[in-house]
Design an enzyme around this catalytic site. Structure first.
Site, PDB file in Angstrom:
ATOM      1  N   ASP A  19     -49.320  -1.760 -10.823  1.00  0.00           N
ATOM      2  CA  ASP A  19     -48.765  -0.757 -10.013  1.00  0.00           C
ATOM      3  C   ASP A  19     -49.437   0.603 -10.917  1.00  0.00           C
ATOM      4  O   ASP A  19     -50.116   0.360 -11.981  1.00  0.00           O
ATOM      5  CB  ASP A  19     -47.384  -0.274 -10.379  1.00  0.00           C
ATOM      6  CG  ASP A  19     -47.062   0.948  -9.164  1.00  0.00           C
ATOM      7  OD1 ASP A  19     -46.271   1.087  -8.426  1.00  0.00           O
ATOM      8  OD2 ASP A  19     -46.867   2.259 -10.602  1.00  0.00           O
TER       9      ASP A  19
ATOM     10  N   ASN B 182     -51.559  12.052  -6.890  1.00  0.00           N
ATOM     11  CA  ASN B 182     -51.896  13.026  -5.417  1.00  0.00           C
ATOM     12  C   ASN B 182     -51.606  14.230  -5.594  1.00  0.00           C
ATOM     13  O   ASN B 182     -52.092  14.872  -5.090  1.00  0.00           O
ATOM     14  CB  ASN B 182     -51.124  12.251  -4.794  1.00  0.00           C
ATOM     15  CG  ASN B 182     -51.509  10.555  -4.442  1.00  0.00           C
ATOM     16  OD1 ASN B 182     -53.043  11.047  -4.586  1.00  0.00           O
ATOM     17  ND2 ASN B 182     -50.501   9.754  -3.222  1.00  0.00           N
TER      18      ASN B 182
ATOM     19  N   HIS C  28     -54.792  13.898  -1.608  1.00  0.00           N
ATOM     20  CA  HIS C  28     -54.850  12.873  -1.329  1.00  0.00           C
ATOM     21  C   HIS C  28     -55.716  11.809  -1.008  1.00  0.00           C
ATOM     22  O   HIS C  28     -56.353  10.951  -1.421  1.00  0.00           O
ATOM     23  CB  HIS C  28     -54.239  12.577   0.105  1.00  0.00           C
ATOM     24  CG  HIS C  28     -52.014  12.771   0.233  1.00  0.00           C
ATOM     25  ND1 HIS C  28     -51.328  11.708  -0.747  1.00  0.00           N
ATOM     26  CD2 HIS C  28     -51.123  14.071  -0.429  1.00  0.00           C
ATOM     27  CE1 HIS C  28     -50.584  12.049  -0.565  1.00  0.00           C
ATOM     28  NE2 HIS C  28     -50.271  13.207  -0.788  1.00  0.00           N
TER      29      HIS C  28
ATOM     30  N   ASP D 111     -56.836   8.531  -2.401  1.00  0.00           N
ATOM     31  CA  ASP D 111     -56.875   7.155  -1.505  1.00  0.00           C
ATOM     32  C   ASP D 111     -58.804   6.524  -2.570  1.00  0.00           C
ATOM     33  O   ASP D 111     -59.109   5.783  -2.924  1.00  0.00           O
ATOM     34  CB  ASP D 111     -57.940   7.512  -0.453  1.00  0.00           C
ATOM     35  CG  ASP D 111     -56.349   7.677   1.092  1.00  0.00           C
ATOM     36  OD1 ASP D 111     -55.917   7.184   0.394  1.00  0.00           O
ATOM     37  OD2 ASP D 111     -57.028   8.241   1.448  1.00  0.00           O
TER      38      ASP D 111
ATOM     39  N   GLU E  49     -49.079   2.616  -3.733  1.00  0.00           N
ATOM     40  CA  GLU E  49     -50.132   2.320  -4.802  1.00  0.00           C
ATOM     41  C   GLU E  49     -50.288   0.662  -6.025  1.00  0.00           C
ATOM     42  O   GLU E  49     -50.468   0.948  -7.149  1.00  0.00           O
ATOM     43  CB  GLU E  49     -49.821   3.439  -6.037  1.00  0.00           C
ATOM     44  CG  GLU E  49     -48.740   3.013  -7.052  1.00  0.00           C
ATOM     45  CD  GLU E  49     -47.707   3.826  -6.189  1.00  0.00           C
ATOM     46  OE1 GLU E  49     -47.697   3.977  -4.675  1.00  0.00           O
ATOM     47  OE2 GLU E  49     -47.040   5.111  -7.191  1.00  0.00           O
TER      48      GLU E  49
END
Ligand SMILES: [Mg+2]
Length: 326
Positions: free
Chosen positions: A183, A191, A196, A200, A226
């Site tokens: 994770d 974010n 965002h 990504d 994630e």
């Protein structure tokens, strides 16, 4: 069209060859049934114009043999015979012939028959092409449906299929696997802070790093937002831990700025568990153990790898990373 003429009588053969060429087709010829069978396989004619009575394979046997092929391509067959009887014609058609001509060969009759042959051959070619296009599309769709679009790793559907195979191999062959849940630390803050799009990009970079650190035969999946899942075949927890530790160090070395993290860069935490032949636990339970180990890694300060095996109490965070061949 490419047409094979088969006749043991040289005169009949010459007449047939001339007629075929006059109608604008490519022609090659042989003088008995056995040669014809070999020529069909190597020369792949669109049409075979074959005598009935011949040494070796008869025209009828040649028909049967061509029809029994499973290669998928279609060869149009016209039988030539000296006998003008309905029973004879029926026998030939039943054996797999598409058409039937009486000797001596009449060029006008042949022309009519070859028009039908061209139509049927064209349809078969079209069908074969469409079928292969559909098969290719199907393979591609199967692959797309199992891939996470953003990272290119396997998705949940692919993982579910892998788990089913894993469980079968563990049960039947006694194989073992370690499984890691990975994770990205404080990803929500990442974010919130960088947007965002940057999120990504970070997900892709981490996925690439996991891929680079994995070995051939390891499988990687995007498990959630994630969260990633790694399957390490034939590795007990220590082996899996070394692989995940290599991933952890690799991600940190990417040095992607992350202000919310204590060390200022993007890091990962991981929890490891094992699916082994000794235990008859369902894979979901193994996954739950990995999840608990991941939770512990987070509790203990993140950017670390924890194992679910309390009995061996392998604490990877205390491993000297220099001793691990990274
Ligand atoms: Mg003959």
């Amino acid at each position: 069209m490419r047409i094979l003429v088969v006749d043991d009588d040289p005169t009949s053969r010459l007449i047939a060859e001339a007629a075929v060429r006059d109608l604008g087709h490519e022609c090659f010829s042989v003088s008995d049934g056995d040669e014809a069978w070999a020529a069909v396989q190597s020369g792949r004619p669109d049409v075979v114009l074959s005598d009935w009575m011949m040494p070796g394979l008869s025209g009828l046997e040649l028909c049967q043999r061509i029809r029994s092929r499973t290669t998928g391509e279609y060869t149009y067959l016209i039988l030539l015979t000296g006998q003008r009887s309905l029973d004879h014609a029926l026998e030939g058609m039943s054996a797999g012939a598409d058409d039937y001509l009486i000797k001596p060969l009449d060029p006008g009759d042949l022309q009519v028959r070859l028009i039908a042959a061209a139509r049927v051959t064209y349809l078969h070619t079209q069908l074969a092409r469409q079928r292969s296009e559909l098969e290719a599309l199907n393979t591609e769709l199967t692959s797309i449906a199992r891939r996470d679009q953003l990272t290119g790793l396997g998705n949940r559907m692919a993982l579910q299929e892998e788990f089913e195979k894993l469980e079968a191999r563990v049960t039947r062959y006694g194989h073992r696997y370690s499984i890691a849940l990975v994770d990205i630390d404080n990803f929500k803050s990442f974010n919130d802070c960088y947007g965002h799009q940057a999120g990504d990009q970070a997900l892709r970079a981490v996925a690439d790093q996991l891929r680079a650190a994995a070995r051939k035969g390891d499988s990687l999946y995007r498990y959630g937002g994630e969260e990633f899942l790694c399957v390490f075949p034939e590795r007990a927890v220590p082996g899996g831990a070394i692989a995940v530790e290599r991933m952890r160090v690799g991600v940190q070395k990417l040095a992607i700025s992350h202000a919310a993290n204590a060390i200022g860069v993007v890091t990962i935490s991981a929890g490891l568990s094992i699916l082994d032949p000794g235990a008859t636990r369902p894979v979901n339970e193994v996954l739950k153990e990995a999840d608990e180990a991941l939770y512990r890694a987070k509790e203990l300060g993140r950017n670390r790898v924890e194992s679910a095996l309390t009995s061996t109490s392998l604490n990877v965070a205390t491993m000297n990373t220099e001793s691990v061949r990274l």
